[in-house]
Structure formats: C-alpha cells, structure tokens
Design a protein around this motif. Structure first.
Motif, PDB file in Angstrom:
ATOM      1  N   UNK A 191      -2.812   8.230   8.701  1.00 13.36           N
ATOM      2  CA  UNK A 191      -1.640   7.598   8.021  1.00 13.36           C
ATOM      3  C   UNK A 191      -1.889   7.796   6.406  1.00 13.36           C
ATOM      4  N   UNK A 192      -1.210   7.784   5.590  1.00 11.26           N
ATOM      5  CA  UNK A 192      -1.604   7.490   4.351  1.00 11.26           C
ATOM      6  C   UNK A 192      -2.150   6.394   3.764  1.00 11.26           C
ATOM      7  N   UNK A 193      -1.531   5.133   4.331  1.00  8.70           N
ATOM      8  CA  UNK A 193      -2.223   3.930   4.178  1.00  8.70           C
ATOM      9  C   UNK A 193      -3.627   3.786   4.635  1.00  8.70           C
ATOM     10  N   UNK A 194      -3.944   4.474   5.595  1.00 11.04           N
ATOM     11  CA  UNK A 194      -5.094   4.435   6.218  1.00 11.04           C
ATOM     12  C   UNK A 194      -6.169   5.422   5.208  1.00 11.04           C
ATOM     13  N   UNK A 195      -5.659   6.318   4.934  1.00 15.10           N
ATOM     14  CA  UNK A 195      -6.520   7.445   4.112  1.00 15.10           C
ATOM     15  C   UNK A 195      -6.681   6.976   2.602  1.00 15.10           C
ATOM     16  N   UNK A 196      -5.645   6.071   1.987  1.00  9.21           N
ATOM     17  CA  UNK A 196      -5.904   5.647   0.825  1.00  9.21           C
ATOM     18  C   UNK A 196      -6.837   4.259   0.737  1.00  9.21           C
ATOM     19  N   UNK A 197      -6.979   3.669   1.799  1.00  4.24           N
ATOM     20  CA  UNK A 197      -8.010   2.704   1.720  1.00  4.24           C
ATOM     21  C   UNK A 197      -9.544   3.352   1.950  1.00  4.24           C
ATOM     22  N   UNK A 198      -9.248   4.467   2.694  1.00  9.27           N
ATOM     23  CA  UNK A 198     -10.712   5.112   2.900  1.00  9.27           C
ATOM     24  C   UNK A 198     -11.285   5.685   1.663  1.00  9.27           C
ATOM     25  N   UNK A 199     -10.296   6.398   0.964  1.00 12.87           N
ATOM     26  CA  UNK A 199     -10.483   7.280  -0.254  1.00 12.87           C
ATOM     27  C   UNK A 199     -10.921   6.087  -1.245  1.00 12.87           C
ATOM     28  N   UNK A 200     -10.209   5.114  -1.507  1.00 14.31           N
ATOM     29  CA  UNK A 200     -10.459   3.936  -2.535  1.00 14.31           C
ATOM     30  C   UNK A 200     -11.750   3.574  -2.375  1.00 14.31           C
ATOM     31  N   UNK A 201     -12.134   3.254  -1.161  1.00 14.37           N
ATOM     32  CA  UNK A 201     -13.332   2.672  -0.756  1.00 14.37           C
ATOM     33  C   UNK A 201     -14.487   3.499  -0.993  1.00 14.37           C
ATOM     34  N   UNK A 202     -14.302   4.971  -0.652  1.00 14.65           N
ATOM     35  CA  UNK A 202     -15.309   6.192  -0.953  1.00 14.65           C
ATOM     36  C   UNK A 202     -15.729   6.309  -2.161  1.00 14.65           C
ATOM     37  N   UNK A 203     -14.582   6.088  -3.067  1.00 15.99           N
ATOM     38  CA  UNK A 203     -14.618   6.583  -4.486  1.00 15.99           C
ATOM     39  C   UNK A 203     -15.288   5.065  -5.337  1.00 15.99           C
ATOM     40  N   UNK A 204     -14.895   3.983  -4.585  1.00 13.16           N
ATOM     41  CA  UNK A 204     -15.530   2.752  -5.302  1.00 13.16           C
ATOM     42  C   UNK A 204     -16.858   2.787  -4.945  1.00 13.16           C
ATOM     43  N   UNK A 301       5.616  -5.146  13.547  1.00 13.14           N
ATOM     44  CA  UNK A 301       4.906  -4.574  14.443  1.00 13.14           C
ATOM     45  C   UNK A 301       3.594  -3.929  13.518  1.00 13.14           C
ATOM     46  N   UNK A 302       2.510  -3.921  14.066  1.00 11.94           N
ATOM     47  CA  UNK A 302       1.300  -3.534  13.400  1.00 11.94           C
ATOM     48  C   UNK A 302       0.492  -2.176  13.639  1.00 11.94           C
ATOM     49  N   UNK A 303      -0.233  -1.669  12.902  1.00 12.04           N
ATOM     50  CA  UNK A 303      -1.001  -0.377  13.083  1.00 12.04           C
ATOM     51  C   UNK A 303      -2.463  -0.906  13.946  1.00 12.04           C
ATOM     52  N   UNK A 304      -3.504   0.158  13.977  1.00 12.42           N
ATOM     53  CA  UNK A 304      -4.483  -0.037  14.537  1.00 12.42           C
ATOM     54  C   UNK A 304      -5.329  -1.061  13.901  1.00 12.42           C
ATOM     55  N   UNK A 305      -5.087  -1.154  12.449  1.00 15.67           N
ATOM     56  CA  UNK A 305      -6.063  -2.097  11.835  1.00 15.67           C
ATOM     57  C   UNK A 305      -5.364  -3.367  11.665  1.00 15.67           C
ATOM     58  N   UNK A 306      -4.234  -3.720  12.387  1.00 16.64           N
ATOM     59  CA  UNK A 306      -3.291  -5.157  12.548  1.00 16.64           C
ATOM     60  C   UNK A 306      -2.580  -5.206  11.093  1.00 16.64           C
ATOM     61  N   UNK A 307      -2.650  -4.233  10.201  1.00 16.62           N
ATOM     62  CA  UNK A 307      -1.495  -4.149   9.284  1.00 16.62           C
ATOM     63  C   UNK A 307      -0.142  -4.045   9.622  1.00 16.62           C
ATOM     64  N   UNK A 308       0.731  -4.811   8.946  1.00 13.82           N
ATOM     65  CA  UNK A 308       2.211  -4.799   9.293  1.00 13.82           C
ATOM     66  C   UNK A 308       2.749  -3.521   8.614  1.00 13.82           C
ATOM     67  N   UNK A 309       3.283  -2.941   9.568  1.00 12.63           N
ATOM     68  CA  UNK A 309       3.703  -1.316   8.781  1.00 12.63           C
ATOM     69  C   UNK A 309       5.101  -1.069   9.293  1.00 12.63           C
ATOM     70  N   UNK A 310       5.912  -2.133   9.978  1.00 12.61           N
ATOM     71  CA  UNK A 310       7.315  -1.992  10.060  1.00 12.61           C
ATOM     72  C   UNK A 310       7.945  -3.059  10.822  1.00 12.61           C
ATOM     73  N   UNK A 311       9.130  -3.241  11.034  1.00 15.47           N
ATOM     74  CA  UNK A 311       9.974  -4.320  11.727  1.00 15.47           C
ATOM     75  C   UNK A 311      10.927  -3.785  12.377  1.00 15.47           C
ATOM     76  N   UNK A 312      11.054  -4.525  13.679  1.00 23.21           N
ATOM     77  CA  UNK A 312      12.189  -4.088  14.758  1.00 23.21           C
ATOM     78  C   UNK A 312      12.993  -5.205  14.975  1.00 23.21           C
ATOM     79  N   UNK A 313      14.274  -5.076  15.342  1.00 22.97           N
ATOM     80  CA  UNK A 313      15.025  -6.416  15.728  1.00 22.97           C
ATOM     81  C   UNK A 313      16.311  -6.175  16.310  1.00 22.97           C
ATOM     82  N   UNK A 314      17.038  -6.935  16.363  1.00 23.02           N
ATOM     83  CA  UNK A 314      18.544  -6.975  17.052  1.00 23.02           C
ATOM     84  C   UNK A 314      19.364  -7.565  16.208  1.00 23.02           C
ATOM     85  N   UNK A 315      20.597  -7.048  15.884  1.00 21.96           N
ATOM     86  CA  UNK A 315      21.665  -7.506  15.187  1.00 21.96           C
ATOM     87  C   UNK A 315      23.054  -7.788  16.115  1.00 21.96           C
ATOM     88  N   UNK A 316      23.494  -8.922  16.158  1.00 23.23           N
ATOM     89  CA  UNK A 316      24.640  -9.342  16.837  1.00 23.23           C
ATOM     90  C   UNK A 316      25.399 -10.496  16.296  1.00 23.23           C
TER      91      UNK A 316
END
Length: 341
Positions: A191-204, A301-316
C-alpha cells in the motif's frame, strides 16, 4: 451529569430493568410492567417513586403524561457505560462472518463485511477505508514540460489515479525513469502507506543510489499520492431501518438524509479511529445524527503492521440491542484486521 454513584442500589436495579425492557420492546415502560420483571421485587408504587427520581436526574423521560418512562440519551449513556452486559457473537454468527470473509480483493472484502454486519444486526452498516490502502501495481511519470510531470499510479484493483507534480529545477529526463523504477520496486504489492514508510526510511538511511534531484522527485511523488489518497465510504442495509418503523417514518427519513451526508459520516467514523476498541455515539453526542436521534457503534481495523487504516460499524436508532451489536462490530473489525495481513 448523573453518575452511577448518584443512584442507590435499588434505583440502579429498577433503572437497569427499565432500560433493558425498553430496548427489547421500543415502548415506554410502566411501573406495573416493571413490577413483573424477575429482577424487581418492589411494588408498582415504589417503582413510580424511583422513576420520578430518575426523571429528575435527567435519566428518564415520559413521552406522554399518562405513559410509562423511557431512557433519555443521557440515561442510555449511563446504562451503556456502567450497566451493559456485553456478550459474545454466537457460534452461528461467527460461522457466518468467518465463511463469508476473505473473498476477493480488499475492497470486495470490506463490502462483504458491510453486508454481513447489516444482515446480522438488521441495521445499516458503514465502512470507511482509504483508497491508499489498496496494494499498488504500477507507477510511472509522464513529463509535460520542463516544470511539470504527470504521475500515474495503478492499483491492483485496476483503478488509475493521476497527480500533477512540480519538477525540481534542472531535473534531467532520465531522472523520471530512474524515479519510476525505484518506486515500482518499493511500491509493487504494497500500500502507499507501507511504501511511504519504506521509502522514507531508505532515504533517511541514505541507502538509495539516487542523486539528490531524483530523490526529491521520489519524495514529492509518493507524498502527493499519500496525501490525496482520499477516503471511501461503503453503506449497506439502509432498508433494514424501515423494519418496524411505520410509526416513526419521519425519524427514519431524517436518518436517511443524514446517511447521505457522506463527509459528515466520514468525519464521524474518523473520530472512531482514536483509542482502542469499540466506540459508541448516542444521539446528539454527534452532530450528524442529532436530528434523527440515532446511535453509531464503530470499531477500527488495522493493517499487517497494526496501523489503524479504517473503521466499520452499525447505524440505527438509539434503541439498539447494544449488548449484541457491540460484540458483532468488535468481532467483524478483528476479522477484517486478520484478512488485511
């Protein structure tokens, strides 16, 4: 605002029985009805006195002078926070969720999760996801002139997004190819989120072999896409809200109108990203649903790195079966998290 410590043991029990009866029936509860409940062993006259005291505390309300009592939104909040007994999804419910999860790509999985939640709860379900969470298939840069280039990114679902980038002054044409090759090596399957962390770490860490101008282009490109990734909203099961609402169609229509305000609903779900576990918004606690008096039960809910990437729920309606809905939302969020890994 009233707290549990403001209520004596007998009043707490009567209040708890009243709220549970109301959530079961959707009707104001009278003293005689309460006196027949197994958990209540006092006379209707005593119950009426307790109900009057609870009304003064703002926990109960009477829709008509001759009717029984029903909990206010404040009363429901006190019940949910301090008295609610939350169970677990039944084996049958778990089987439904487990069997239907995991098919197709991430978007299909989230759509399936929304459908399952609305089906099991008989309410409307909502899912917020970021488009930037889809794995990337390919990226390329197309030079427009000396100062601008078009960045084109294709995700594994086949969707294409374009972004206009300002080029670093003096950037040679070969740098566009080098930057695209480098990013494709980092992006593909991530994902872009994963790639951005990887690229930034690589450049750093200065591991990249790119020159300064090409590195600047890489940083601009991935930052632009990550910031503009956007939020997508899935809503399922609105028709469930009509069931049993013949006497309250005006409120349901108002709720339909509120569900159409997608930015407001996305902002509400964004608020549920904060903290751990299930979040509950009751009625006017959120401005979006203040007119219809509706509740939202949501969990991140979270991705493979345990980062929160979205939310699900119920409305009533506020008369949700919170004890059943909360564990269903929680279990579905955990299931989606497992599927995202």
């Amino acid at each position: 605002m009233a707290k549990l410590t403001d209520i004596d043991v007998r009043s707490r029990q009567i209040f708890k029985e009243l709220v549970e009866t109301y959530l079961e029936t959707g009707e104001p509860v009278g003293s005689r009805t309460l006196s027949r409940r197994d958990g209540v062993d006092v006379s209707p006259a005593t119950i009426r006195n307790v109900m009057a005291d609870l009304s003064e505390l703002g926990l109960l309300d009477a829709p008509h002078t001759s009717a029984g009592r029903m909990p206010t939104e404040r009363g429901l909040r006190l019940f949910v926070d301090g008295m609610l007994e939350v169970g677990q999804p039944t084996p049958e419910e778990r089987a439904v969720l487990d069997q239907r999860a995991g098919a197709g790509d991430a978007e299909a999985m989230l759509d399936s999760a929304a459908g399952m939640l609305s089906g099991l709860t008989r309410m409307a379900s909502v899912v917020m996801a970021s488009k930037s969470e889809r794995p990337i298939k390919h990226l390329e840069f197309v030079r427009l002139d000396d100062r601008r280039a078009l960045a084109v990114i294709v995700d594994e679902g086949g969707d294409v997004e374009n972004r206009l980038l300002d080029l670093p002054p003096g950037l040679p044409a070969t740098s566009l190819i080098e930057a695209a090759n480098y990013l494709n090596a980092q992006l593909t399957g991530r994902t872009l989120r994963e790639a951005q962390r990887l690229v930034n770490a690589d450049i750093e860490a200065r591991k990249t072999a790119l020159d300064d101008l090409t590195t600047e282009l890489v940083k601009r490109g991935i930052a632009e896409f990550s910031q503009a990734g956007g939020r997508q909203l899935i809503v399922r099961g609105q028709s469930n809200l009509l069931a049993g609402a013949q006497d309250d169609l005006a409120r349901v229509q108002q709720l339909f109108d509120e569900l159409e305000r997608k930015e407001g609903l996305l902002d509400l779900l964004e608020a549920a990203r904060d903290g751990e576990g299930v979040r509950i918004f009751i009625g006017a606690e959120n401005r979006l649903f203040s007119l219809s008096g509706s509740s939202v039960v949501a969990a991140p809910y979270r991705d493979r790195d345990r980062n929160i990437v979205g939310v699900l729920g119920v409305v009533g309606p506020t008369r949700l079966n919170y004890g059943r809905v909360i564990p269903l939302v929680d279990y579905t969020a955990e299931l989606v998290t497992r599927m995202m890994r």
